[in-house]
Scaffold this motif. Structure first.
Motif, PDB file in Angstrom:
ATOM      1  N   SER A 182       0.821  -1.207   0.000  1.00 53.44           N
ATOM      2  CA  SER A 182       0.000   0.000   0.000  1.00 53.44           C
ATOM      3  C   SER A 182       0.855   1.258   0.000  1.00 53.44           C
ATOM      4  O   SER A 182       0.654   2.159  -0.814  1.00 53.44           O
ATOM      5  N   TYR A 183       1.834   1.329   0.903  1.00 51.04           N
ATOM      6  CA  TYR A 183       2.599   2.586   0.943  1.00 51.04           C
ATOM      7  C   TYR A 183       3.588   2.701  -0.221  1.00 51.04           C
ATOM      8  O   TYR A 183       4.056   3.794  -0.532  1.00 51.04           O
ATOM      9  N   ASN A 184       3.887   1.582  -0.890  1.00 51.99           N
ATOM     10  CA  ASN A 184       4.767   1.651  -2.057  1.00 51.99           C
ATOM     11  C   ASN A 184       4.021   1.896  -3.357  1.00 51.99           C
ATOM     12  O   ASN A 184       4.609   2.380  -4.331  1.00 51.99           O
ATOM     13  N   ARG A 185       2.730   1.554  -3.413  1.00 49.76           N
ATOM     14  CA  ARG A 185       1.995   1.611  -4.676  1.00 49.76           C
ATOM     15  C   ARG A 185       0.804   2.567  -4.678  1.00 49.76           C
ATOM     16  O   ARG A 185       0.115   2.698  -5.689  1.00 49.76           O
ATOM     17  N   ILE A 186       0.566   3.230  -3.576  1.00 46.44           N
ATOM     18  CA  ILE A 186      -0.622   4.080  -3.501  1.00 46.44           C
ATOM     19  C   ILE A 186      -0.426   5.416  -4.202  1.00 46.44           C
ATOM     20  O   ILE A 186      -1.400   6.110  -4.540  1.00 46.44           O
ATOM     21  N   ASP A 187       0.806   5.808  -4.464  1.00 47.01           N
ATOM     22  CA  ASP A 187       1.092   7.125  -5.040  1.00 47.01           C
ATOM     23  C   ASP A 187       0.397   7.373  -6.385  1.00 47.01           C
ATOM     24  O   ASP A 187      -0.274   8.404  -6.539  1.00 47.01           O
ATOM     25  N   PRO A 188       0.517   6.471  -7.389  1.00 47.15           N
ATOM     26  CA  PRO A 188      -0.169   6.745  -8.663  1.00 47.15           C
ATOM     27  C   PRO A 188      -1.682   6.736  -8.537  1.00 47.15           C
ATOM     28  O   PRO A 188      -2.371   7.442  -9.285  1.00 47.15           O
ATOM     29  N   ILE A 189      -2.224   5.969  -7.596  1.00 49.22           N
ATOM     30  CA  ILE A 189      -3.680   5.958  -7.391  1.00 49.22           C
ATOM     31  C   ILE A 189      -4.136   7.312  -6.873  1.00 49.22           C
ATOM     32  O   ILE A 189      -5.121   7.893  -7.361  1.00 49.22           O
ATOM     33  N   LEU A 190      -3.413   7.861  -5.885  1.00 47.17           N
ATOM     34  CA  LEU A 190      -3.752   9.181  -5.359  1.00 47.17           C
ATOM     35  C   LEU A 190      -3.521  10.269  -6.403  1.00 47.17           C
ATOM     36  O   LEU A 190      -4.296  11.230  -6.494  1.00 47.17           O
ATOM     37  N   LEU A 191      -2.469  10.120  -7.199  1.00 50.49           N
ATOM     38  CA  LEU A 191      -2.211  11.094  -8.259  1.00 50.49           C
ATOM     39  C   LEU A 191      -3.349  11.132  -9.271  1.00 50.49           C
ATOM     40  O   LEU A 191      -3.769  12.208  -9.718  1.00 50.49           O
ATOM     41  N   ARG A 192      -3.837   9.957  -9.645  1.00 45.65           N
ATOM     42  CA  ARG A 192      -4.916   9.903 -10.631  1.00 45.65           C
ATOM     43  C   ARG A 192      -6.182  10.530 -10.073  1.00 45.65           C
ATOM     44  O   ARG A 192      -6.959  11.149 -10.810  1.00 45.65           O
TER      45      ARG A 192
ATOM     46  N   VAL B 252       0.256   8.670   2.964  1.00 44.80           N
ATOM     47  CA  VAL B 252      -1.030   9.232   2.552  1.00 44.80           C
ATOM     48  C   VAL B 252      -1.146  10.696   2.974  1.00 44.80           C
ATOM     49  O   VAL B 252      -1.568  11.562   2.187  1.00 44.80           O
ATOM     50  N   VAL B 253      -0.771  10.997   4.213  1.00 51.15           N
ATOM     51  CA  VAL B 253      -0.870  12.372   4.714  1.00 51.15           C
ATOM     52  C   VAL B 253      -0.007  13.319   3.893  1.00 51.15           C
ATOM     53  O   VAL B 253      -0.455  14.398   3.462  1.00 51.15           O
ATOM     54  N   VAL B 254       1.243  12.933   3.637  1.00 51.10           N
ATOM     55  CA  VAL B 254       2.146  13.801   2.865  1.00 51.10           C
ATOM     56  C   VAL B 254       1.649  13.938   1.425  1.00 51.10           C
ATOM     57  O   VAL B 254       1.718  15.027   0.830  1.00 51.10           O
ATOM     58  N   ASN B 255       1.114  12.859   0.845  1.00 51.32           N
ATOM     59  CA  ASN B 255       0.543  12.947  -0.503  1.00 51.32           C
ATOM     60  C   ASN B 255      -0.614  13.928  -0.554  1.00 51.32           C
ATOM     61  O   ASN B 255      -0.713  14.753  -1.468  1.00 51.32           O
ATOM     62  N   LEU B 256      -1.517  13.834   0.417  1.00 53.16           N
ATOM     63  CA  LEU B 256      -2.678  14.729   0.443  1.00 53.16           C
ATOM     64  C   LEU B 256      -2.260  16.188   0.589  1.00 53.16           C
ATOM     65  O   LEU B 256      -2.919  17.095   0.056  1.00 53.16           O
ATOM     66  N   LEU B 257      -1.165  16.416   1.296  1.00 51.70           N
ATOM     67  CA  LEU B 257      -0.692  17.785   1.492  1.00 51.70           C
ATOM     68  C   LEU B 257       0.043  18.331   0.260  1.00 51.70           C
ATOM     69  O   LEU B 257      -0.094  19.515  -0.081  1.00 51.70           O
ATOM     70  N   LEU B 258       0.792  17.457  -0.432  1.00 54.75           N
ATOM     71  CA  LEU B 258       1.692  17.936  -1.481  1.00 54.75           C
ATOM     72  C   LEU B 258       1.164  17.803  -2.901  1.00 54.75           C
ATOM     73  O   LEU B 258       1.531  18.595  -3.773  1.00 54.75           O
ATOM     74  N   ILE B 259       0.331  16.792  -3.175  1.00 52.02           N
ATOM     75  CA  ILE B 259      -0.125  16.592  -4.560  1.00 52.02           C
ATOM     76  C   ILE B 259      -0.882  17.801  -5.105  1.00 52.02           C
ATOM     77  O   ILE B 259      -0.633  18.230  -6.243  1.00 52.02           O
ATOM     78  N   PRO B 260      -1.841  18.385  -4.363  1.00 44.56           N
ATOM     79  CA  PRO B 260      -2.564  19.533  -4.928  1.00 44.56           C
ATOM     80  C   PRO B 260      -1.654  20.688  -5.344  1.00 44.56           C
ATOM     81  O   PRO B 260      -1.967  21.434  -6.272  1.00 44.56           O
ATOM     82  N   ARG B 261      -0.519  20.844  -4.677  1.00 45.18           N
ATOM     83  CA  ARG B 261       0.374  21.966  -4.968  1.00 45.18           C
ATOM     84  C   ARG B 261       1.510  21.593  -5.916  1.00 45.18           C
ATOM     85  O   ARG B 261       1.880  22.380  -6.787  1.00 45.18           O
ATOM     86  N   PHE B 262       2.084  20.391  -5.741  1.00 40.82           N
ATOM     87  CA  PHE B 262       3.282  20.035  -6.497  1.00 40.82           C
ATOM     88  C   PHE B 262       3.080  18.876  -7.472  1.00 40.82           C
ATOM     89  O   PHE B 262       4.015  18.512  -8.188  1.00 40.82           O
ATOM     90  N   GLY B 263       1.910  18.240  -7.486  1.00 43.37           N
ATOM     91  CA  GLY B 263       1.650  17.157  -8.420  1.00 43.37           C
ATOM     92  C   GLY B 263       2.529  15.943  -8.185  1.00 43.37           C
ATOM     93  O   GLY B 263       2.715  15.487  -7.059  1.00 43.37           O
ATOM     94  N   ALA B 264       3.131  15.436  -9.278  1.00 47.20           N
ATOM     95  CA  ALA B 264       3.933  14.209  -9.194  1.00 47.20           C
ATOM     96  C   ALA B 264       5.176  14.388  -8.327  1.00 47.20           C
ATOM     97  O   ALA B 264       5.626  13.446  -7.677  1.00 47.20           O
ATOM     98  N   VAL B 265       5.744  15.597  -8.290  1.00 48.52           N
ATOM     99  CA  VAL B 265       6.914  15.840  -7.442  1.00 48.52           C
ATOM    100  C   VAL B 265       6.543  15.676  -5.969  1.00 48.52           C
ATOM    101  O   VAL B 265       7.292  15.103  -5.172  1.00 48.52           O
ATOM    102  N   GLY B 266       5.369  16.185  -5.589  1.00 47.43           N
ATOM    103  CA  GLY B 266       4.902  16.023  -4.213  1.00 47.43           C
ATOM    104  C   GLY B 266       4.699  14.573  -3.845  1.00 47.43           C
ATOM    105  O   GLY B 266       5.026  14.141  -2.727  1.00 47.43           O
ATOM    106  N   SER B 267       4.175  13.782  -4.791  1.00 47.21           N
ATOM    107  CA  SER B 267       3.981  12.352  -4.540  1.00 47.21           C
ATOM    108  C   SER B 267       5.321  11.637  -4.380  1.00 47.21           C
ATOM    109  O   SER B 267       5.454  10.723  -3.556  1.00 47.21           O
ATOM    110  N   ALA B 268       6.319  12.053  -5.155  1.00 44.45           N
ATOM    111  CA  ALA B 268       7.659  11.470  -5.021  1.00 44.45           C
ATOM    112  C   ALA B 268       8.242  11.772  -3.638  1.00 44.45           C
ATOM    113  O   ALA B 268       8.871  10.909  -3.014  1.00 44.45           O
ATOM    114  N   CYS B 269       8.029  12.991  -3.136  1.00 43.57           N
ATOM    115  CA  CYS B 269       8.503  13.357  -1.790  1.00 43.57           C
ATOM    116  C   CYS B 269       7.806  12.511  -0.725  1.00 43.57           C
ATOM    117  O   CYS B 269       8.431  12.080   0.257  1.00 43.57           O
ATOM    118  N   ALA B 270       6.511  12.275  -0.905  1.00 45.90           N
ATOM    119  CA  ALA B 270       5.761  11.452   0.049  1.00 45.90           C
ATOM    120  C   ALA B 270       6.295  10.031   0.077  1.00 45.90           C
ATOM    121  O   ALA B 270       6.469   9.426   1.143  1.00 45.90           O
TER     122      ALA B 270
END
Length: 449
Positions: free
Chosen positions: A236-246, A378-396
């Motif tokens: 989940s924590y390794n593969r959830i990033d593209p799901i949240l991005l989409r 998940v928390v870091v993705n929710l905080l960063l994706i709206p502002r930074f997109g894929a870069v934010g997901s990579a940081c998460a």
């Protein structure tokens, strides 16, 4: 000492054959075929596929429920049980496939998937089942320390896919290529590999038929439940990033993330392949109550030197690497890649110390760490994706991986009493004796004074 030396020899032999076989095949699969597919279908179509693949991968644990990791560890410690376990566990795999289909499609309905998504998801679920079956069959070779057979079946599916996809991508039908052809190629390759692996291990285990024993099923599932939870949380924590991005961005963002992640996925293969013989070897050492320091030392420094050196080099060469891989402009991939590639370091640590803790049966602590990593991701993705997109997901992703690696390292050092000096490179092996000599000398001077 002779038995311990034999185990060390098995570990070295296993590392050699697994690495040799996979380094000859899998880099071409990931950097040749997968890149070719993404270039052929485009970011949007590939992002659509990759998000659904990640979705099917998260629920992949329902196909296994920790049985594969449990079986590797158990067969390594009790090889005489292989015949009994093979006939019973194959029956479990069939039942778990039905459970996996129900859960995956039910969650898909709740997420609002349409007919196009379900069409591709149906094919991907079958691919996941066949891949899970191959991994289980390979766990029997690993448990018996038959690493040459394991090496063969670790690459056979990819080798078949390379041949099939190569004909489709670079043959006369290349102009008509679409993402479904890519999935059909995987189905054929997984099916043939699973069949051949079953034939080989059945002969070695004297397997004749499936055994439907409900008491055996319940015992195996109860013992493997902690492994199942760990795999689910880590997936989940390794593969959830593209799901949240989409969901929070777009298919194109998910495609960019997939493109940047691909090289990390290829390089991570080295750490994963090192861990394959580590689990049965660590399990055998733990069962016999022998020290694990030498085995840890054998893989720690080579893997860390590879991980750190490769991550730094790839980050510096991010733009030319992305331009080499993708036909379209490399600009959207570069900033994502520069962040995500440093995940190679914590992933390498996790494959060493997570494997050691798994072999030692410390699954409760591992599950707590993995749950915390998932929440953090998940928390870091929710905080960063709206502002930074894929870069934010990579940081998460990097944040979660880093937390998991440090937690496992600290726990392994404490539980297995791994001395800090044991992690020094071989060239510094005598430093411990030098420091001890200096301390003793200073003590003697103080006493004389």
């Amino acid at each position: 000492m002779k038995a311990e030396g034999n185990i060390q020899g098995k570990l070295l032999s296993g590392l050699f054959w697994v690495l040799l076989a996979n380094l000859l095949v899998k880099p071409f699969w990931i950097l040749g075929v997968e890149v070719g597919v993404q270039n052929a279908v485009g970011n949007e179509a590939y992002g659509f596929y990759y998000a659904l693949f990640s979705f099917s991968y998260i629920f992949n644990i329902l196909l296994d429920l920790g049985v594969t990791n449990f079986n590797t560890r158990n067969i390594a410690q009790h090889p005489q049980l292989i015949s009994k376990h093979l006939s019973g566990i194959l029956g479990i795999k069939v039942m778990l496939f039905a459970l996996y289909l129900v859960v995956t499609f039910s969650v898909g309905l709740l997420m609002g998937y349409g007919s196009g998504e379900f069409r591709l998801l149906a094919l991907l679920t079958l691919c996941q089942f066949l891949n899970s079956l191959i991994l289980y069959l390979r766990s029997n070779f690993e448990g018996l320390l038959l690493f040459k057979w394991d090496s063969l079946f670790s690459i056979l599916d990819r080798l078949l896919m390379i041949v099939i996809c190569g004909c489709l991508l670079w043959g006369p039908l290349r102009e008509r290529f679409n993402i479904y052809w890519f999935v059909y190629a995987q189905l054929v390759a997984y099916g043939l590999t699973a069949l051949l692996a079953l034939v080989v291990i059945a002969r070695k285990a004297h397997f004749r038929r499936l055994r439907w024993d409900w008491r055996f099923f319940l015992v195996i599932l109860r013992k493997s439940a902690p492994f199942a939870l760990l795999v689910l949380l880590m997936a989940s924590y390794n593969r959830i990033d593209p799901i949240l991005l989409r969901r929070l961005a777009s298919d194109a963002d998910a495609g960019v993330y997939a493109g940047a992640f691909r090289l990390l996925d290829a390089l991570t293969m080295v750490a994963y392949l090192v861990s394959v013989p580590l689990l049965p070897v660590f399990s055998r050492l733990c069962a016999e109550k022998k020290p694990v320091v030498d085995s840890v030392r054998m893989v720690f420094w080579p893997l860390m030197l590879f991980s750190v050196g490769t991550a730094v080099a790839c980050s510096l060469l991010a733009e030319p690497l992305m331009r080499l891989l993708y036909h379209d402009a490399a600009v959207p991939y570069v900033p994502v890649f520069r962040v995500v590639i440093f995940g190679l370091i914590p992933i390498g640590l996790t494959y060493i110390f997570g494997t050691l803790l798994t072999a030692g049966g410390h699954l409760r602590q591992l599950n707590l760490f993995a749950a915390a990593s998932l929440v953090l991701n998940v928390v870091v993705n929710l905080l960063l994706i709206p502002r930074f997109g894929a870069v934010g997901s990579a940081c998460a992703s990097l944040t979660a991986q880093g937390f998991m690696a440090v937690a496992q390292l600290v726990l392994a050092v404490r539980l297995f009493r791994l001395p800090a000096m044991a992690f020094l490179p071989p060239s510094f092996k005598n430093l411990k004796h030098t420091i001890a000599f200096i301390r003793n000398n200073n003590t003697n001077k103080t006493n004389n004074t």
